[in-house]
Design a protein around this motif. Structure first.
Motif, PDB file in Angstrom:
ATOM      1  N   ILE A   1       0.710  -1.094   0.119  1.00  0.00           N
ATOM      2  CA  ILE A   1       0.238  -0.537  -0.131  1.00  0.00           C
ATOM      3  C   ILE A   1       0.836   1.286   0.248  1.00  0.00           C
ATOM      4  N   ILE A   2       1.625   1.660   0.003  1.00  0.00           N
ATOM      5  CA  ILE A   2       2.709   2.607   0.719  1.00  0.00           C
ATOM      6  C   ILE A   2       3.313   2.612  -0.172  1.00  0.00           C
ATOM      7  N   ASN A   3       3.892   1.552  -0.944  1.00  0.00           N
ATOM      8  CA  ASN A   3       4.739   1.768  -1.978  1.00  0.00           C
ATOM      9  C   ASN A   3       3.391   2.097  -3.474  1.00  0.00           C
ATOM     10  N   GLY A   4       2.597   1.463  -3.247  1.00  0.00           N
ATOM     11  CA  GLY A   4       1.849   2.483  -4.377  1.00  0.00           C
ATOM     12  C   GLY A   4       1.626   4.116  -4.056  1.00  0.00           C
ATOM     13  N   MET A   5       1.414   4.667  -2.934  1.00  0.00           N
ATOM     14  CA  MET A   5       1.597   5.492  -2.533  1.00  0.00           C
ATOM     15  C   MET A   5       2.155   6.521  -3.020  1.00  0.00           C
ATOM     16  N   ILE A   6       2.965   6.221  -3.121  1.00  0.00           N
ATOM     17  CA  ILE A   6       4.767   6.757  -3.473  1.00  0.00           C
ATOM     18  C   ILE A   6       5.742   7.021  -4.322  1.00  0.00           C
ATOM     19  N   LEU A   7       4.519   6.539  -5.675  1.00  0.00           N
ATOM     20  CA  LEU A   7       5.394   5.958  -6.781  1.00  0.00           C
ATOM     21  C   LEU A   7       5.678   7.511  -7.159  1.00  0.00           C
ATOM     22  N   SER A   8       6.335   7.557  -7.859  1.00  0.00           N
ATOM     23  CA  SER A   8       6.912   9.108  -8.181  1.00  0.00           C
ATOM     24  C   SER A   8       6.429   9.509  -9.474  1.00  0.00           C
ATOM     25  N   ASN A   9       5.686   8.700 -10.330  1.00  0.00           N
ATOM     26  CA  ASN A   9       4.723   9.589 -11.139  1.00  0.00           C
ATOM     27  C   ASN A   9       3.776   9.581 -10.339  1.00  0.00           C
ATOM     28  N   PRO A  10       3.121  10.808 -10.300  1.00  0.00           N
ATOM     29  CA  PRO A  10       1.872  11.037  -9.561  1.00  0.00           C
ATOM     30  C   PRO A  10       0.425  10.772 -10.720  1.00  0.00           C
ATOM     31  N   ASP A  11       0.513  10.684 -11.915  1.00  0.00           N
ATOM     32  CA  ASP A  11      -0.310   9.552 -13.033  1.00  0.00           C
ATOM     33  C   ASP A  11      -0.460   8.375 -12.971  1.00  0.00           C
ATOM     34  N   ILE A  12      -0.076   7.618 -12.379  1.00  0.00           N
ATOM     35  CA  ILE A  12       0.164   6.183 -12.056  1.00  0.00           C
ATOM     36  C   ILE A  12       0.699   6.212  -9.919  1.00  0.00           C
ATOM     37  N   ARG A  13       0.211   7.133  -9.741  1.00  0.00           N
ATOM     38  CA  ARG A  13       0.212   6.820  -8.203  1.00  0.00           C
ATOM     39  C   ARG A  13      -1.270   6.475  -8.466  1.00  0.00           C
ATOM     40  N   TRP A  14      -1.090   5.779  -6.314  1.00  0.00           N
ATOM     41  CA  TRP A  14      -2.655   5.631  -5.980  1.00  0.00           C
ATOM     42  C   TRP A  14      -3.636   6.692  -5.708  1.00  0.00           C
ATOM     43  N   SER A  15      -4.803   6.187  -6.291  1.00  0.00           N
ATOM     44  CA  SER A  15      -5.354   7.570  -5.842  1.00  0.00           C
ATOM     45  C   SER A  15      -6.103   7.133  -4.090  1.00  0.00           C
ATOM     46  N   LEU A  16      -6.854   8.059  -3.499  1.00  0.00           N
ATOM     47  CA  LEU A  16      -7.538   8.071  -2.666  1.00  0.00           C
ATOM     48  C   LEU A  16      -8.175   7.078  -2.337  1.00  0.00           C
ATOM     49  N   ASP A  17      -9.451   6.922  -3.037  1.00  0.00           N
ATOM     50  CA  ASP A  17      -9.915   5.533  -2.982  1.00  0.00           C
ATOM     51  C   ASP A  17      -9.128   4.228  -3.703  1.00  0.00           C
ATOM     52  N   VAL A  18      -8.302   4.314  -3.763  1.00  0.00           N
ATOM     53  CA  VAL A  18      -8.090   3.076  -4.222  1.00  0.00           C
ATOM     54  C   VAL A  18      -6.707   2.801  -2.872  1.00  0.00           C
ATOM     55  N   VAL A  19      -6.213   4.002  -2.516  1.00  0.00           N
ATOM     56  CA  VAL A  19      -5.661   3.651  -0.519  1.00  0.00           C
ATOM     57  C   VAL A  19      -6.679   2.919   0.017  1.00  0.00           C
ATOM     58  N   GLU A  20      -8.176   3.216   0.540  1.00  0.00           N
ATOM     59  CA  GLU A  20      -8.893   3.144   0.836  1.00  0.00           C
ATOM     60  C   GLU A  20      -9.879   1.482   0.607  1.00  0.00           C
ATOM     61  N   LEU A  21      -9.810   1.566  -0.268  1.00  0.00           N
ATOM     62  CA  LEU A  21      -9.945   0.096  -1.129  1.00  0.00           C
ATOM     63  C   LEU A  21      -9.205  -1.098  -0.070  1.00  0.00           C
ATOM     64  N   LYS A  22      -7.682  -0.814  -0.281  1.00  0.00           N
ATOM     65  CA  LYS A  22      -6.401  -1.805   0.022  1.00  0.00           C
ATOM     66  C   LYS A  22      -6.520  -1.724   1.283  1.00  0.00           C
ATOM     67  N   LEU A  23      -7.259  -0.792   2.299  1.00  0.00           N
ATOM     68  CA  LEU A  23      -6.851  -0.649   3.386  1.00  0.00           C
ATOM     69  C   LEU A  23      -8.230  -1.052   4.222  1.00  0.00           C
ATOM     70  N   LYS A  24      -9.324  -1.002   3.792  1.00  0.00           N
ATOM     71  CA  LYS A  24     -10.976  -1.305   4.629  1.00  0.00           C
ATOM     72  C   LYS A  24     -10.151  -3.261   4.889  1.00  0.00           C
ATOM     73  N   PRO A  25      -9.649  -3.626   4.123  1.00  0.00           N
ATOM     74  CA  PRO A  25      -9.928  -5.172   5.168  1.00  0.00           C
ATOM     75  C   PRO A  25      -8.841  -4.750   6.116  1.00  0.00           C
ATOM     76  N   HIS A  26      -7.543  -4.115   6.135  1.00  0.00           N
ATOM     77  CA  HIS A  26      -7.011  -4.410   7.194  1.00  0.00           C
ATOM     78  C   HIS A  26      -7.656  -3.786   8.512  1.00  0.00           C
ATOM     79  N   LEU A  27      -8.942  -3.079   8.143  1.00  0.00           N
ATOM     80  CA  LEU A  27      -9.111  -2.032   9.394  1.00  0.00           C
ATOM     81  C   LEU A  27     -10.119  -2.395   9.843  1.00  0.00           C
ATOM     82  N   THR A  28     -10.695  -3.937   9.562  1.00  0.00           N
ATOM     83  CA  THR A  28     -11.973  -4.463  10.437  1.00  0.00           C
ATOM     84  C   THR A  28     -10.811  -5.575  11.368  1.00  0.00           C
ATOM     85  N   LYS A  29      -9.740  -5.640  10.983  1.00  0.00           N
ATOM     86  CA  LYS A  29      -8.861  -6.359  11.841  1.00  0.00           C
ATOM     87  C   LYS A  29      -8.686  -5.598  13.191  1.00  0.00           C
ATOM     88  N   ILE A  30      -8.749  -4.228  13.263  1.00  0.00           N
ATOM     89  CA  ILE A  30      -7.778  -3.789  14.199  1.00  0.00           C
ATOM     90  C   ILE A  30      -8.698  -3.267  15.331  1.00  0.00           C
TER      91      ILE A  30
END
Length: 119
Positions: free
Chosen positions: A90-119
Motif C-alpha cells: 500500500i505504501i509503495n502504491g502511495m509513494i510512486l514517483s509518477n503522479p499519474d500512476i500513483r494510487w488515488s485516495l479511493d484505491v488506498v481506502e479500498l486496499k486498507l479497508k480489509p485491514h481496518l476490520t482486524k483492528i
C-alpha cells in the motif's frame, strides 16, 4: 493555501520538489503551486511508513535526512522489510514517483479497508 505549498520538504512529492527547484532557479516568480490529492497521498504514504517504523522515512538512506528530497526525486525508496507485506504494498502504491500512476485516495481506502476490520 493562497501562499503556496507549506510543510516539510521531506514529505513533498516529486512534482512539488521539482516545482520548488524551478522556482529557486528562476529569477521570476513562478505561480504558487497548490498541493493536490495525489501529492497529499504521497505525503500520507511517507507518514504511514514513518508511523509503522517509529520514525523511519521511506526515502531515507545511510547519508542522512538531508538526502531524502534527492532520493524522492530519483525514486529511490527504501521501504522497511519489517512492515507487513500488505502495508508495504500500500505504501509503495502511495509513494510512486509518477503522479499519474500513483494510487488515488479511493484505491488506498479500498486496499486498507480489509485491514481496518482486524483492528
Amino acid at each position: 493555501m493562497r501562499s503556496g505549498v507549506k510543510g516539510n520538504q521531506k514529505f513533498f512529492s516529486p512534482e512539488l520538489l521539482e516545482l520548488a527547484d524551478q522556482q529557486a532557479k528562476s529569477s521570476t516568480s513562478i505561480a504558487h503551486q497548490r498541493s493536490n490529492v495525489s501529492s497529499d497521498v504521497f505525503a500520507l504514504g511517507c507518514l504511514f511508513h514513518s508511523y509503522l517504523t517509529k520514525g523511519k522515512h521511506p526515502f531515507s538512506d545511510s547519508r542522512g535526512s538531508f538526502f531524502i528530497p534527492v532520493n524522492v526525486l530519483e525514486g529511490k525508496s527504501n521501504l522497511d522489510e519489517q512492515i507487513n507485506p500488505d502495508f508495504r504494498s500500500i505504501i509503495n502504491g502511495m509513494i510512486l514517483s509518477n503522479p499519474d500512476i500513483r494510487w488515488s485516495l479511493d484505491v488506498v481506502e479500498l486496499k486498507l479497508k480489509p485491514h481496518l476490520t482486524k483492528i
